[in-house]
Design a protein around this motif. Structure first.
Motif, PDB file in Angstrom:
ATOM      1  N   THR A   7      10.668   7.223  -6.331  1.00 26.78           N
ATOM      2  CA  THR A   7      11.411   8.058  -6.054  1.00 26.78           C
ATOM      3  C   THR A   7      12.839   8.171  -5.298  1.00 26.78           C
ATOM      4  OG1 THR A   7       9.587   8.375  -4.857  1.00 26.78           O
ATOM      5  CG2 THR A   7      10.583   9.283  -3.770  1.00 26.78           C
ATOM      6  N   ASP A  18       4.394  -0.615  -3.572  1.00 28.40           N
ATOM      7  CA  ASP A  18       5.305   0.394  -2.742  1.00 28.40           C
ATOM      8  C   ASP A  18       6.909   0.621  -2.197  1.00 28.40           C
ATOM      9  OD1 ASP A  18       3.261   1.275  -1.311  1.00 28.40           O
ATOM     10  OD2 ASP A  18       3.071  -0.186   0.154  1.00 28.40           O
ATOM     11  N   ARG A  68       6.949   2.194  -5.594  1.00 25.09           N
ATOM     12  CA  ARG A  68       7.082   4.051  -5.519  1.00 25.09           C
ATOM     13  C   ARG A  68       8.368   4.036  -5.077  1.00 25.09           C
ATOM     14  NH1 ARG A  68       2.993   3.678  -2.379  1.00 25.09           N
ATOM     15  NH2 ARG A  68       1.577   3.205  -4.597  1.00 25.09           N
TER      16      ARG A  68
END
Length: 230
Positions: free
Chosen positions: A165, A158, A161
């Motif tokens: 992003t 996470d 990610r």
């Protein structure tokens, strides 16, 4: 005998296989985000900014003193010496301005660095606990280790990610601003950076991992206290 002892010491420093590769290094962080940790001011508070500026002023003062002393020693090269010192001084000022600008513009990235450090500290706590256990203290053995490692792996995914992003949004911010309707629905789902992390799955897992780290520290304090009383 000496070589054998050195090999044993080196062995204690090696992380357990299930921990290896979990840590997010500075190099990986820069690769994922495109920004180095040293390129921003942390924490981004007035006190820290003033501290950075004050440190730069001290260095500038030393540069000035160095320039004056060298001119006294080598008066024939005073123009060259002034140019060289001025170059370094301008470089220092530019670096500070750049760092403040990057930090101000990328506050979400700075928050992510804090999360990465908290995540890495949990891994470090587990590693220290493993070393204490390997030293002959089975009482500090970590329970449900597989669940802990799984939580850390999910947290790592996470964080990676989120870093990717943030980089995509940052590098395409101008286009996103010009086409808000295209991204109105997606960005809320993508940018966990703008959502209270405690309300997200990422926040829940990270909090769980941090609680585990605190539990480990608690165990180590007990161990240290027991050793002290002995």
């Amino acid at each position: 005998m000496i070589h054998h002892w050195q090999r044993m010491k080196k062995a204690y420093r090696v992380m357990q296989p299930d921990l290896q590769g979990l840590e997010i290094t500075k190099g990986e962080l820069k690769h994922l985000s495109g920004i180095g940790v040293d390129a921003v001011i942390r924490p981004f508070k007035m006190r820290k900014v003033v501290q950075e500026v004050f440190t730069s002023l001290i260095i500038l003062g030393l540069l000035l003193l160095s320039c004056l002393l060298l001119i006294l020693c080598f008066p024939n090269y005073r123009i060259t010496l002034i140019i060289i010192h001025l170059f370094f001084a301008l470089g220092l000022v530019f670096e500070d301005v750049k760092k403040i600008f990057i930090t101000q513009k990328n506050k979400h990235f700075v928050s992510l660095i804090d999360d990465v450090e908290r995540y890495n500290s949990v891994i470090k706590s587990i590693d220290i606990n493993d070393q204490i256990e390997a030293a002959g203290n089975p009482g500090v053995k970590l329970n449900d280790r597989e669940r802990v490692i799984e939580a850390l792996q999910l947290t790592r995914e996470d964080i990676v990610r989120a870093l990717k992003t943030e980089k995509i949004i940052r590098e395409n911010q101008e286009f996103i601003n010009l086409n808000p309707d295209l991204f109105a629905n997606n960005l809320k789902a993508l940018t966990a950076l703008q959502v209270d992390e405690q309300a997200s799955e990422y926040g829940r897992i990270l909090n769980e991992a941090l609680q585990i780290g605190m539990s480990i520290q608690h165990e180590m304090k007990h161990l240290k206290g027991d050793r002290f009383h002995e």
